[in-house]
Design a protein around this motif. Structure first.
Motif, PDB file in Angstrom:
ATOM      1  N   HIS A 175      27.932  52.708  44.291  1.00  0.00           N
ATOM      2  CA  HIS A 175      26.514  53.032  44.837  1.00  0.00           C
ATOM      3  C   HIS A 175      26.291  54.379  45.102  1.00  0.00           C
ATOM      4  N   PHE A 176      25.358  54.972  44.633  1.00  0.00           N
ATOM      5  CA  PHE A 176      25.169  56.467  44.978  1.00  0.00           C
ATOM      6  C   PHE A 176      23.625  56.767  44.698  1.00  0.00           C
ATOM      7  N   GLN A 177      22.905  57.417  45.397  1.00  0.00           N
ATOM      8  CA  GLN A 177      21.478  57.959  45.431  1.00  0.00           C
ATOM      9  C   GLN A 177      20.562  56.757  44.879  1.00  0.00           C
ATOM     10  N   GLY A 178      21.091  55.305  45.211  1.00  0.00           N
ATOM     11  CA  GLY A 178      19.965  54.189  45.009  1.00  0.00           C
ATOM     12  C   GLY A 178      20.248  53.645  43.725  1.00  0.00           C
ATOM     13  N   ARG A 179      21.591  53.945  43.123  1.00  0.00           N
ATOM     14  CA  ARG A 179      21.811  53.189  41.642  1.00  0.00           C
ATOM     15  C   ARG A 179      23.413  52.782  41.613  1.00  0.00           C
ATOM     16  N   ASP A 180      23.611  51.904  40.800  1.00  0.00           N
ATOM     17  CA  ASP A 180      25.098  51.475  40.630  1.00  0.00           C
ATOM     18  C   ASP A 180      25.565  52.389  39.472  1.00  0.00           C
ATOM     19  N   HIS A 181      26.969  53.038  39.666  1.00  0.00           N
ATOM     20  CA  HIS A 181      27.357  53.704  38.518  1.00  0.00           C
ATOM     21  C   HIS A 181      28.793  53.215  38.360  1.00  0.00           C
ATOM     22  N   PRO A 182      29.221  53.339  36.884  1.00  0.00           N
ATOM     23  CA  PRO A 182      30.411  52.614  36.560  1.00  0.00           C
ATOM     24  C   PRO A 182      31.737  53.478  37.222  1.00  0.00           C
ATOM     25  N   LEU A 183      32.665  53.004  37.724  1.00  0.00           N
ATOM     26  CA  LEU A 183      33.927  53.746  37.998  1.00  0.00           C
ATOM     27  C   LEU A 183      34.803  54.193  36.724  1.00  0.00           C
ATOM     28  N   THR A 184      35.348  55.073  36.939  1.00  0.00           N
ATOM     29  CA  THR A 184      36.134  55.501  35.767  1.00  0.00           C
ATOM     30  C   THR A 184      37.805  55.239  36.449  1.00  0.00           C
ATOM     31  N   SER A 185      38.723  55.147  35.237  1.00  0.00           N
ATOM     32  CA  SER A 185      39.946  54.838  35.734  1.00  0.00           C
ATOM     33  C   SER A 185      40.932  55.673  34.869  1.00  0.00           C
ATOM     34  N   LYS A 186      42.327  55.828  35.328  1.00  0.00           N
ATOM     35  CA  LYS A 186      43.256  56.110  34.513  1.00  0.00           C
ATOM     36  C   LYS A 186      44.654  54.938  34.935  1.00  0.00           C
ATOM     37  N   GLU A 187      45.464  54.971  34.156  1.00  0.00           N
ATOM     38  CA  GLU A 187      46.665  54.320  34.512  1.00  0.00           C
ATOM     39  C   GLU A 187      47.876  55.231  34.762  1.00  0.00           C
ATOM     40  N   GLU A 188      48.602  54.815  35.639  1.00  0.00           N
ATOM     41  CA  GLU A 188      49.693  55.502  36.145  1.00  0.00           C
ATOM     42  C   GLU A 188      50.830  54.861  36.244  1.00  0.00           C
ATOM     43  N   GLU A 189      52.225  55.077  35.806  1.00  0.00           N
ATOM     44  CA  GLU A 189      53.392  54.689  35.916  1.00  0.00           C
ATOM     45  C   GLU A 189      54.341  55.288  36.977  1.00  0.00           C
ATOM     46  N   PHE A 190      54.920  54.711  37.817  1.00  0.00           N
ATOM     47  CA  PHE A 190      55.556  55.536  38.872  1.00  0.00           C
ATOM     48  C   PHE A 190      57.211  54.997  38.737  1.00  0.00           C
ATOM     49  N   THR A 191      57.863  55.846  38.487  1.00  0.00           N
ATOM     50  CA  THR A 191      59.470  55.429  38.414  1.00  0.00           C
ATOM     51  C   THR A 191      60.121  55.568  39.855  1.00  0.00           C
ATOM     52  N   VAL A 192      60.557  54.652  40.387  1.00  0.00           N
ATOM     53  CA  VAL A 192      61.158  54.642  41.841  1.00  0.00           C
ATOM     54  C   VAL A 192      62.529  54.197  41.937  1.00  0.00           C
ATOM     55  N   LYS A 193      63.118  55.149  42.674  1.00  0.00           N
ATOM     56  CA  LYS A 193      64.658  55.045  42.848  1.00  0.00           C
ATOM     57  C   LYS A 193      64.860  53.761  43.720  1.00  0.00           C
ATOM     58  N   GLY A 194      65.633  53.021  43.130  1.00  0.00           N
ATOM     59  CA  GLY A 194      66.307  51.659  43.577  1.00  0.00           C
ATOM     60  C   GLY A 194      65.384  50.595  42.825  1.00  0.00           C
ATOM     61  N   ARG A 195      64.361  50.844  42.266  1.00  0.00           N
ATOM     62  CA  ARG A 195      63.784  49.638  41.485  1.00  0.00           C
ATOM     63  C   ARG A 195      64.002  49.626  40.218  1.00  0.00           C
ATOM     64  N   LYS A 196      64.326  48.630  39.553  1.00  0.00           N
ATOM     65  CA  LYS A 196      64.681  48.241  38.092  1.00  0.00           C
ATOM     66  C   LYS A 196      63.368  48.312  37.383  1.00  0.00           C
ATOM     67  N   GLU A 197      62.182  48.088  37.771  1.00  0.00           N
ATOM     68  CA  GLU A 197      61.103  48.310  36.879  1.00  0.00           C
ATOM     69  C   GLU A 197      60.117  49.324  37.414  1.00  0.00           C
ATOM     70  N   PRO A 198      59.380  50.045  36.735  1.00  0.00           N
ATOM     71  CA  PRO A 198      58.440  51.039  37.135  1.00  0.00           C
ATOM     72  C   PRO A 198      57.440  50.574  37.881  1.00  0.00           C
ATOM     73  N   VAL A 199      56.637  51.068  38.771  1.00  0.00           N
ATOM     74  CA  VAL A 199      55.638  50.711  39.435  1.00  0.00           C
ATOM     75  C   VAL A 199      54.136  51.152  38.606  1.00  0.00           C
ATOM     76  N   ARG A 200      53.321  50.288  38.331  1.00  0.00           N
ATOM     77  CA  ARG A 200      52.095  50.684  37.455  1.00  0.00           C
ATOM     78  C   ARG A 200      50.751  50.466  38.308  1.00  0.00           C
ATOM     79  N   LYS A 201      49.962  51.397  38.282  1.00  0.00           N
ATOM     80  CA  LYS A 201      48.809  51.416  39.136  1.00  0.00           C
ATOM     81  C   LYS A 201      47.534  51.860  38.309  1.00  0.00           C
ATOM     82  N   THR A 202      46.383  51.481  38.738  1.00  0.00           N
ATOM     83  CA  THR A 202      45.230  51.803  37.955  1.00  0.00           C
ATOM     84  C   THR A 202      44.648  52.618  39.257  1.00  0.00           C
TER      85      THR A 202
END
Length: 378
Positions: free
Chosen positions: A267-294
């Motif tokens: 919500h901004f200045q009396g109106r609803d606006h769509p969020l934008t997004s991007k997908e990111e992948e994080f390789t973490v030492k000690g984890r078999k699978e990467p962490v995926r976040k939006t």
């Protein structure tokens, strides 16, 4: 490892890599040529001297340098010098505990209209000035926050202090530099003297600054270089001297957003606006699978719920670095021959604001701020 994941999420959300790519495309071709020659020199050294001991000790592979890498140095320094994100958090916590009116008495607050350099008098020190976007429903966690009546942020001071410890310099610099300049009437030799002490953040090895002398053709200069960027931040050539210290200006704003996560709108200045997004992948030492976040954005502002995970609100961030960051002005400064050249270079500096002092061999001295400021007043 796991302990660094939140920092990595913050760095990705801030779009530092995209900012670098955009800025490198907009650089003056002449400046880009300087950067490319500098990068070529670094790569030649890597090819002829092999892997540096630091890299071997850390188990890192050597990669060829690019102009983007050279530009990343001033970008990260600009963010580190944007000191006030932690103050936004602290001020909000104080106001929440003791009330806005009492808290305002503690803040180092000055009206934007008060001049800060007045003849030889000691002027008021400008403090962090909070702001709220005009007509916006979201509130800025600045020096004078606005509340909607809810207990919106922070469940305990312990979480706040642990965040400071975890993020370190990513929340801003914690030291103060100084510089001064004297005109001919104040010196025994009837000339100018300029002195600077750039402290940046903490003492460490290798240092943030590297003292060098550059001599190429008819160009001679001496001063403090940031390793990785081929310009002097402070120094002198055959005609002028200049110095930079951090201006400690409020250039980061945190906002409490009103977000409908089902509809993915804010919500901004009396109106609803769509969020934008991007997908990111994080390789973490000690984890078999990467962490995926939006990662979501309210306009250009990243929503940092992964960073401020314990604060019970949707918090976004804005800062002047999203507009433009370029070292082009410093290239002009380094070659300046008089005050007019100096001023032209200073006007082109787009980074965290700095206090600049100037002296030349003609007996002139000067002070001016340089850098980018948020436009908060119409």
């Amino acid at each position: 490892g796991e302990s660094e994941l939140k920092k990595d999420m913050f760095l990705r959300a801030m779009r530092f890599r995209e900012i670098l790519r955009e800025n490198s495309q907009n650089l003056d071709p002449h400046i880009l040529g300087y950067l490319q020659r500098y990068v070529d020199g670094i790569n030649y050294y890597i090819e002829t001297h092999g892997t540096h001991p630091y890299l071997r000790l850390l188990g890192l592979e050597v990669e060829p340098w690019r102009t983007e890498d050279a530009l990343s140095v001033p970008l990260m320094m600009a963010w580190a010098l944007a000191h006030n994100m932690k103050h936004e958090l602290i001020y909000h916590e104080i106001a929440k505990k003791i009330g806005r009116e009492k808290a305002a008495q503690l803040y180092n607050y000055c009206s934007p209209d008060i001049p800060t350099t007045i003849d030889d008098l000691v002027a008021p020190v400008p403090g962090d000035i909070g702001s709220v976007s005009e007509g916006a429903e979201n509130s800025c966690l600045g020096a004078l926050p606005v509340y909607s009546g809810r207990d919106e942020v922070f469940e305990s001071t312990v979480r706040l202090s642990s965040l400071f410890e975890e993020f370190g310099w990513l929340l801003g610099t914690q030291s103060a530099s100084n510089a001064w300049v004297a005109g001919p009437r104040r010196t025994l030799h009837n000339g100018t003297i300029l002195v600077s002490d750039m402290q940046l953040h903490f003492s460490k090895l290798p240092s943030d600054l590297y003292y060098i002398r550059v001599s190429v053709g008819d160009y001679h200069a001496v001063g403090a270089q940031v390793p990785g960027l081929p310009v002097l931040l402070s120094g002198y050539n055959k005609r002028i001297a200049w110095a930079n210290t951090n201006d400690n200006i409020d250039m980061v704003d945190l906002f409490i957003e009103t977000i409908d996560w089902k509809k993915k709108t804010y919500h901004f200045q009396g109106r609803d606006h769509p969020l934008t997004s991007k997908e990111e992948e994080f390789t973490v030492k000690g984890r078999k699978e990467p962490v995926r976040k939006t990662i979501y954005y309210a306009g250009r502002k990243p929503v940092l719920n992964e960073v401020f995970s314990d604060f019970g609100a949707d918090v976004s961030l804005d800062w002047t670095g999203f507009d433009e960051l370029t070292p082009e002005g410093f290239f002009l400064l380094n070659r300046a021959g008089n005050h007019e050249d100096f001023a032209q270079g200073a006007r082109k500096i787009r980074s965290s604001p700095t206090n600049m002092v100037y002296a030349d061999g003609y007996g002139n001295i000067a002070y001016r701020p340089a850098g980018s400021l948020p436009t908060r007043k119409p």
